[in-house]
Design an enzyme around this catalytic site. Structure first.
Site, PDB file in Angstrom:
ATOM      1  N   HIS A  97      33.826  49.832  47.582  1.00  0.00           N
ATOM      2  CA  HIS A  97      34.616  49.140  48.590  1.00  0.00           C
ATOM      3  C   HIS A  97      35.827  48.430  47.990  1.00  0.00           C
ATOM      4  CE1 HIS A  97      35.016  46.184  52.078  1.00  0.00           C
ATOM      5  NE2 HIS A  97      35.007  47.372  52.660  1.00  0.00           N
ATOM      6  N   LYS A 142      39.481  47.697  46.607  1.00  0.00           N
ATOM      7  CA  LYS A 142      40.811  48.179  46.979  1.00  0.00           C
ATOM      8  C   LYS A 142      41.810  47.540  46.016  1.00  0.00           C
ATOM      9  CE  LYS A 142      38.578  47.219  51.243  1.00  0.00           C
ATOM     10  NZ  LYS A 142      38.180  48.515  51.634  1.00  0.00           N
ATOM     11  N   ASP A 190      51.086  50.347  35.001  1.00  0.00           N
ATOM     12  CA  ASP A 190      51.404  50.119  33.588  1.00  0.00           C
ATOM     13  C   ASP A 190      50.509  49.073  32.944  1.00  0.00           C
ATOM     14  OD1 ASP A 190      53.370  51.997  33.913  1.00  0.00           O
ATOM     15  OD2 ASP A 190      55.017  50.563  34.054  1.00  0.00           O
ATOM     16  N   HIS A 201      40.379  41.765  59.114  1.00  0.00           N
ATOM     17  CA  HIS A 201      39.807  42.517  58.003  1.00  0.00           C
ATOM     18  C   HIS A 201      39.992  41.781  56.680  1.00  0.00           C
ATOM     19  CE1 HIS A 201      39.393  46.112  55.258  1.00  0.00           C
ATOM     20  NE2 HIS A 201      38.436  46.382  56.119  1.00  0.00           N
ATOM     21  N   LYS A 224      39.597  39.127  53.591  1.00  0.00           N
ATOM     22  CA  LYS A 224      38.436  38.565  52.887  1.00  0.00           C
ATOM     23  C   LYS A 224      38.962  37.432  52.005  1.00  0.00           C
ATOM     24  CE  LYS A 224      37.487  43.203  53.542  1.00  0.00           C
ATOM     25  NZ  LYS A 224      36.804  43.117  54.789  1.00  0.00           N
ATOM     26  N   ASP A 271      40.324  23.246  50.145  1.00  0.00           N
ATOM     27  CA  ASP A 271      41.143  22.065  49.844  1.00  0.00           C
ATOM     28  C   ASP A 271      42.587  22.387  49.496  1.00  0.00           C
ATOM     29  OD1 ASP A 271      38.870  20.552  50.225  1.00  0.00           O
ATOM     30  OD2 ASP A 271      38.407  20.376  48.096  1.00  0.00           O
TER      31      ASP A 271
END
Length: 834
Positions: A373, A375, A380, A659, A661, A666
């Site tokens: 999962h 991504k 370089d 979608h 995450k 703070d």
């Protein structure tokens, strides 16, 4: 961890601190704790000062030893270990950490580590045996009796142990060369030749089986025997390997905290894709891409000319890089054939582009229902991108969250999708998936980030771990087995300066992940994302802000297994007892993708509501049972996002699919990555995930306000939250003071909760039958097709302010399948859905 064995009376010695903040370091006395720094301030009178120095070689007072150093406020520490060769040459290594004393990591790409305790690795000739086949450290690889690899069809001739110390026998055997770079043990048949194998040493075990014989194995099945031509060298190899296999960084991550990292964030895919285009077009050596879902025909720009948009297609961008001599490596999840992700389609398209493009999928057969999962992309080995955004159809958005595009001005062909009605649909871009004159598009909200330097190299190393493991565990590999190693970065790539424009400097970044044996070949499961979430939540002083696709956790229930909710509960409980002004704010989808009445959707919603407010062990119920007189809305706000538009001259509405995450604490700490708040992402043994834990040193903080009082915060983290809220609340940038204090009553009640409540009231008035507040699955099935068409009072839509709405606590409340007391229904879905 390393124990301090330096005498407390040792003389001060000079320390070469590279890329560090302007702080003095102090040598701790011998009897000080060596694992966790105590709270409070350091008693300087008992320590020896180590002043700030320019770049110089370390000068030690003894021939060998180790020391742990710390700043006066205990916010930073450094572990140093040194020794002296018989020729009088000093070898040393050190590493920085925060709050936890770490053992030393050896990084062959780091100039600090060119001379170190175990081996000498030259950046120009990184072969342990530089003198040829009969050099001191030449090794011959002899496989274990059980064989090597997943397929055990072939077995190797087992030599008698008496041969291992026979010089004449050794002289007749083919020699191999081995060297270590960034914790990867590389095996070459010929010096400078292609890699025969690359082995991740993390969690490996190594032991001396007999003189000149080493055995390296992990906890599962992989085992190798090495025979050294030279006597008395096996101990040096053991020490070298243990520098990597025994290392434990904060949260149990494979990567240490990196400092002086330039960082950017991207809200939604438009800016993120534009940054990727810039990086891909200026790549000089190699591009590494890891994705759950990749669409070769996806255009990363939408509003340019047709010619420019075509040039910015994923396949065309990577093909152009390959034609310039750039090596392109791509690894994607091997999805089941029935899925719309179409793994085989992507493999076929990408591997036909150019000989320099290598695309593989993993895992081949097992596990079928857990996925890669992660991504991310690395260019370089110096610039890296990660977050929640796949290079796939339906992921693009520009902050407007349009639900309509009847003239195909932005979302052309397959790019106009609504995952409420169907799953991902990979394929040719021109093919239409949804009727854009009848169905709304599903708007897509996401967050990603960019890092450089050592943090980018850590993301590259994560890719290398995954790639090399896939090379020996999947048949879907181009051109045979192709192992890769970390680059020795010597010159800065031009992509760094281009991508770092307007970046936030001086960040402290740690790459964290979820992974295990099936995903990386690890001997132990890594759950550093999970521990990072727990740590950040427990350390929160004023607020916790979460954006996530899921909210599946528990306080005391056995399912879900992760205990992030318990950490949240404990922090809220403390705030209530101490009468603190403290807020928990969560933004999530109104329901997971898929039709509301589908079994899997209902199942996930069941445990979502069980986490929040139903079933007896939820967050609201546990707090209300202990504090019945407290208004929990003063502490907790769960929210979603919604928008509307005109389709075929009819007003329609659709939720904005969250979608992202993201965890913000703070305005000082941010976790940005691919991990959902559920067991699949957090437990490590299920989906593989990647994220960064971002902080800044206090010397880089800016003045702000929290609960009406002065409070210093991280500029990047604060700007990330503020820009998210600007859009959600439809606030002009000149009115930033309205949301600079996120926990004040004026912001939390006067704007956040008020705007959400008013927007929800308008949507429920204009659109009489939205799925938000349906109470049973039967009601959901009877919603009109197409869904969400406006009924009246359309003038009220002009009163909407932003996109924010409350999360519907009454959704499916009367449906038997959403009632947590019903047993026996959920077992088939527990591991794959939660």
């Amino acid at each position: 961890t390393m124990q301090t064995n330096t005498p407390s009376t040792m003389e001060p010695f000079q320390v070469n601190i590279i890329n560090q903040t302007n702080q003095d370091f102090y040598v701790l006395p011998q009897d000080s704790p060596s694992v966790t720094l105590a709270s409070g301030r350091l008693d300087i009178s008992k320590c020896q000062e180590v002043p700030r120095m320019e770049r110089k070689h370390l000068q030690f007072p003894t021939a060998a030893g180790s020391a742990r150093l710390a700043t006066e406020d205990f916010t930073e520490e450094i572990v140093i270990k040194w020794s002296t060769t018989p020729e009088g040459k000093q070898l040393y290594d050190y590493d920085f950490s925060s709050k936890v004393g770490n053992v030393v990591d050896l990084d062959a790409n780091d100039p600090r580590h060119q001379d170190h305790l175990a081996l000498v690795i030259s950046p120009n000739e990184p072969i342990v045996a530089p003198k040829g086949l009969v050099s001191e450290d030449g090794f011959e690889l002899r496989p274990d009796w059980s064989g090597i690899g997943v397929k055990l069809k072939k077995r190797w001739k087992v030599t008698h142990p008496r041969h291992h110390n026979d010089p004449q026998w050794l002289a007749t055997q083919p020699k191999s060369f081995f060297y270590i770079r960034d914790g990867v043990l590389a095996h070459q048949i010929e010096q400078g030749g292609a890699l025969k194998r690359a082995i991740n040493l993390r969690f490996a075990t190594v032991e001396i089986e007999s003189p000149r014989i080493l055995r390296i194995a992990d906890e599962k099945w992989q085992c190798r025997v090495f025979i050294s031509e030279a006597s008395d060298s096996e101990q040096r190899w053991v020490e070298a390997i243990k520098q990597y296999s025994d290392v434990q960084f904060r949260f149990g991550s494979f990567a240490p905290i990196r400092r002086q990292i330039n960082t950017k964030f991207f809200i939604d895919a438009k800016d993120y894709f534009e940054a990727l285009i810039l990086a891909f077009k200026n790549a000089k050596s190699r591009i590494l891409v890891g994705d759950w879902y990749l669409s070769p025909a996806l255009t990363l720009t939408k509003e340019l000319s047709d010619e420019e948009n075509e040039a910015n297609r994923v396949d065309n961008l990577l093909k152009a890089a390959a034609e310039r001599g750039v090596l392109v490596y791509i690894i994607i999840w091997h999805c089941i054939p029935e899925s719309g992700v179409k793994t085989h389609y992507t493999l076929k398209k990408m591997n036909k582009l150019h000989p320099n493009v290598y695309c593989i999928s993993h895992p081949f057969l097992s596990p079928q229902f857990f996925s890669h999962h992660q991504k991310f992309a690395v260019v370089d080995d110096q610039i890296a991108f990660t977050g929640g955004i796949d290079l796939g159809f339906s992921r693009y958005d520009n902050g407007l969250y349009l639900i309509n595009d009847e003239n195909s001005q932005i979302f052309r062909g397959r790019e106009y999708q609504n995952l409420v009605y169907h799953a991902e649909a990979n394929g040719k871009r021109k093919d239409e998936v949804d009727d854009r004159h009848r169905y709304p598009r599903l708007p897509w909200h996401d967050v990603a980030c960019q890092v450089d330097g050592a943090a980018a190299r850590d993301l590259a190393l994560n890719f290398i771990h995954k790639w090399n493991w896939a090379m020996v565990t999947t048949p879907h590999r181009p051109k045979g087995k192709l192992f890769i190693l970390p680059h020795v970065v010597q010159d800065e790539s031009p992509v760094v300066a281009l991508c770092n424009k307007n970046a936030y400097p001086a960040g402290k970044v740690q790459v964290i992940r979820s992974g295990c044996h099936w995903s990386f070949g690890l001997g132990q499961t890594e759950t550093s994302i999970y521990f990072a979430y727990i740590h950040a939540i427990e350390s929160a002083r004023h607020f916790i802000y979460i954006e996530n696709q899921y909210f599946l956790s528990s306080i005391t229930s056995p399912i879900p297994k992760n205990r992030i909710l318990e950490a949240i509960y404990n922090r809220l409980r403390t705030a209530i007892i101490n009468r603190e002004i403290f807020r928990l704010i969560v933004v999530m989808p109104i329901w997971p993708s898929g039709k509301l009445e589908q079994s899997v959707t209902m199942f996930i919603l069941k445990y979502t509501h069980r986490s929040i407010a139903r079933g007896g062990e939820s967050l609201f119920e546990k707090l209300h049972a202990e504090f019945p007189d407290v208004n929990l809305d003063d502490y907790i706000s769960f929210n979603g996002l919604r928008n509307y538009g005109m389709i075929s001259n009819h007003p329609m509405t659709e939720m904005i699919y969250v979608h992202a995450k993201v965890l913000i604490v703070d305005d000082r700490v941010a976790i940005i990555g691919s991990a959902n708040l559920n067991d699949r992402s957090m437990l490590g043994t299920r989906d593989s995930e990647i994220a960064i834990y971002y902080q800044q040193g206090e010397e880089n903080y800016m003045d702000s306000v929290m609960a009406g009082k002065p409070f210093r915060v991280s500029p990047m983290v604060r700007d990330l939250r503020v820009q998210l809220w600007f859009n959600y609340l439809c606030i002009h940038i000149d009115d930033i003071d309205l949301i600079s204090d996120p926990v004040s009553d004026a912001t939390y009640h006067g704007l956040w909760r008020k705007y959400a409540s008013n927007n929800d009231r308008i949507y429920q008035t204009v659109f009489e039958r939205t799925p938000d507040h349906v109470r049973t699955s039967h009601e959901a099935k009877n919603l009109k097709e197409p869904l969400l068409m406006g009924a009246g009072n359309l003038h009220l839509l002009n009163e909407l302010k932003g996109f924010l709405i409350p999360y519907p606590m009454d959704q499916l409340i009367d449906d038997p399948k959403s009632n947590p007391t019903i047993k026996g229904w959920e077992r088939p879905f527990q591991s794959i859905a939660l």
